[in-house]
Each structure stands twice: as C-alpha cells, then as structure tokens.
Scaffold this motif. Structure first.
Motif, PDB file in Angstrom:
ATOM      1  N   ARG A  43       0.797  -1.233   0.000  1.00 49.85           N
ATOM      2  CA  ARG A  43       0.000   0.000   0.000  1.00 49.85           C
ATOM      3  C   ARG A  43       0.827   1.280   0.000  1.00 49.85           C
ATOM      4  N   PRO A  44       1.874   1.397   0.842  1.00 47.77           N
ATOM      5  CA  PRO A  44       2.643   2.661   0.799  1.00 47.77           C
ATOM      6  C   PRO A  44       3.233   2.950  -0.571  1.00 47.77           C
ATOM      7  N   TRP A  45       3.693   1.908  -1.278  1.00 55.63           N
ATOM      8  CA  TRP A  45       4.308   2.108  -2.587  1.00 55.63           C
ATOM      9  C   TRP A  45       3.263   2.471  -3.635  1.00 55.63           C
ATOM     10  N   LEU A  46       2.108   1.825  -3.568  1.00 55.44           N
ATOM     11  CA  LEU A  46       1.032   2.149  -4.502  1.00 55.44           C
ATOM     12  C   LEU A  46       0.481   3.547  -4.230  1.00 55.44           C
ATOM     13  N   ARG A  47       0.421   3.926  -2.958  1.00 56.00           N
ATOM     14  CA  ARG A  47       0.004   5.294  -2.630  1.00 56.00           C
ATOM     15  C   ARG A  47       1.021   6.311  -3.122  1.00 56.00           C
ATOM     16  N   LEU A  48       2.294   5.964  -3.047  1.00 50.63           N
ATOM     17  CA  LEU A  48       3.344   6.850  -3.555  1.00 50.63           C
ATOM     18  C   LEU A  48       3.176   7.067  -5.056  1.00 50.63           C
ATOM     19  N   SER A  49       2.706   6.040  -5.761  1.00 51.14           N
ATOM     20  CA  SER A  49       2.476   6.125  -7.204  1.00 51.14           C
ATOM     21  C   SER A  49       1.109   6.698  -7.546  1.00 51.14           C
TER      22      SER A  49
END
Length: 313
Positions: free
Chosen positions: A26-32
């Motif tokens: 989730r943190p990486w997808l939110r970053l994107s």
C-alpha cells in the motif's frame, strides 16, 4: 482499521489500494497515486487522442495500433507512478506543511527517500521497456519527455505558471502516440498537444484552488494564486482555447467526409461538457473543485471516443 491505516487524505474513499492491496504494497502504490487514478487517465487520454487522430487522418489501424493503445495505458500507469514518486521526493518538505498532502507516504514516514528513488527507477525502467516496442521516432520522443517530467516539480518555486510545465509533461503522449502510429510528426499533432496544454491549464488551475491558502502561507506559486478572484475568467479562456485548438488539429488532419464529421463532434462535446462544469464551479469550495477536477476524465474520454469512431472504416 488495517485497510485505512496510512490512507492519504485526498484519495478516493474505498479505493482498491486501501480495500484490496496487500498491506506491504500500500505505501508504494500510494506513492504512485494508484489510489487516485484520475492522474493516470489524464496522462493516458492525450495518448489516445494522438493515436485516434492519426488513424482518423488515414493511417491504417493494425494489430500494432491496438498494442500502441494498450502500451500507452500501461506506460501511463507506470510513468505517472514514477513522476508522482519524483514529485513527492522533491516536495516532501512542502507536502509536510500542507494539510491535504501531509498524509502522503514520504512526509508521513511510510517510506524512505532512498526507497522512493528505487521505486521510481523500477517503474521508469518498465515503462522504457514498453516504449522500446514502438517506432524509433516515438522512442526518441519518450526519452525527451523526461525533461518536462523532471522540471515540473520545481516549477512552482520559480514561476506563477507551473501548470504550463504540467501541461508540457502530461500531454506529451499526443505527440508520442501519433509518432508511434505514423513513424513521424507533422503539425496537426503539435496543435493537438497545444490543445492538451490548454486543457491542463483549465483542470489543474481548478485543482490548485484547493490549496490556495496553504500555498500562500508557504510561498508556493500557482495559477490559482496568480488569478485569485479572476479565476473564472481565466478558466473560460483556457476552455475556449482547448476547444478551438482541438478543432483546428482535427480540421488539419482529417480529410473531408464522414470521418471529419464524426471527429468534429469531439470539440462540440468538449465545449458542452466544459460549459456544464463552469456552471457548477465554485472556486471557494475545495470539495467542489476536487469533484470537478476528477470529472475532467469525462472531457478527455469524449475526445478519445469521437476520434476512435472517426477512425473506423
């Protein structure tokens, strides 16, 4: 609780990232910005405009055309993710000072700067692999697109018109997809590109009005701050420019006949939709600004639809 932990304040409620993605991702997808798909649409749609205009202009549709459309969709998702990651790395201190953005993964501590840079590179490399399947002219344009992408996050620091730099980056796909389909560039896709830039000035100015007070406090520049109470007048100018340039690009590219008649429905539909938006506009209401910004996807889809219909045999 677990699904909403770390949720970004301005993400769509109940989005697939918060609802279904593994917790570690989730943190990486939110970053994107995968939890806010509107940006991917706004990067993709000019690609489909360029591809549709090329086909409507007489370039025959083939299986490669279908791959260009799909490849642009995958590339838009990846490059929007890479661009947003870069934007968040450069803006992490600014984002921490703005209520709407301090919940993003970097200022909230969900990811590190080093991790974000690695994630950015991974997305960009995957997008580059897709780009290499296109015509050489499109590959060259794709590489050149890195310049406005790299400059955009800094634009708000030195100009009142950062939305111009966003427009230069977000609409590059109109040139790239035309070149991927035809093998080169002529001036109609350049006019289409200009129409996209005017459109970006329209929708991103509306978006910027959400942050106008915070931006004034921390000294960030934007067209919203520049126009202030004259925003509605400027938005009308950008809307008219979008419609006029779109019509000019179509008239220059598509030969007379049924295809041209269908293609010219695109600027008419855009004029109607933007007029409808302007009637609902309240620049003093951040929630309304965000709603109207998200509805700009419909504007772009109308153009893509009529150009696709015009390209049918």
């Amino acid at each position: 609780m677990g699904a909403t932990k770390g949720q970004v304040a301005d993400a769509v409620k109940g989005n697939w990232v918060d609802r279904a993605a593994p917790a570690w991702a989730r943190p990486w997808l939110r970053l994107s910005r995968a939890d806010r798909p509107i940006g991917t649409w706004l990067l993709l749609l000019p690609c489909w405009w360029g591809l549709g205009l090329a086909c409507a202009a007489g370039s025959p549709a083939t299986w490669q055309t279908a791959w260009i459309g799909l490849g642009c969709a995958l590339g838009a998702f990846l490059m929007r993710g890479a661009g947003c990651t870069w934007n968040d790395v450069t803006d992490r201190h600014i984002d921490a000072a703005v209520a709407r953005t301090r919940s993003r993964p970097l200022p909230s501590g969900q990811v590190t700067v080093r991790g974000a840079l690695v994630w950015m590179a991974a997305q960009a490399l995957l997008a580059f692999a897709i780009l290499l399947t296109f015509a050489p002219a499109a590959v060259a344009l794709g590489i050149a697109a890195l310049v406005p992408v790299a400059v955009y996050p800094f634009a708000k620091r030195f100009t009142w018109w950062p939305q111009v730099f966003l427009g230069l980056a977000f609409n590059w796909g109109a040139l790239l997809a035309w070149a991927a389909q035809t093998g080169g560039l002529t001036w109609p896709p350049v006019v289409l590109y200009a129409a996209g830039i005017a459109w970006t000035l329209y929708y991103d100015t509306i978006y910027a009005y959400q942050d106008i007070e915070d931006d004034a406090l921390i000294g960030v520049k934007s067209t919203a701050r520049l126009f202030d109470r004259n925003g509605r007048r400027w938005l009308a100018i950008f809307a008219v420019a979008t419609v006029a340039l779109l019509a000019l690009a179509i008239l220059a590219a598509v030969p007379p006949g049924p295809a041209l008649a269908l293609a010219m429905c695109a600027p008419v539909a855009v004029a109607v939709h933007l007029g409808w938006q302007m009637r609902r506009l309240d620049l003093g209401d951040p929630a309304r600004c965000l709603t109207l910004f998200r509805e700009t996807r419909t504007t772009g889809l109308l153009v893509a639809l009529f150009l696709a219909l015009a390209s049918l045999p």
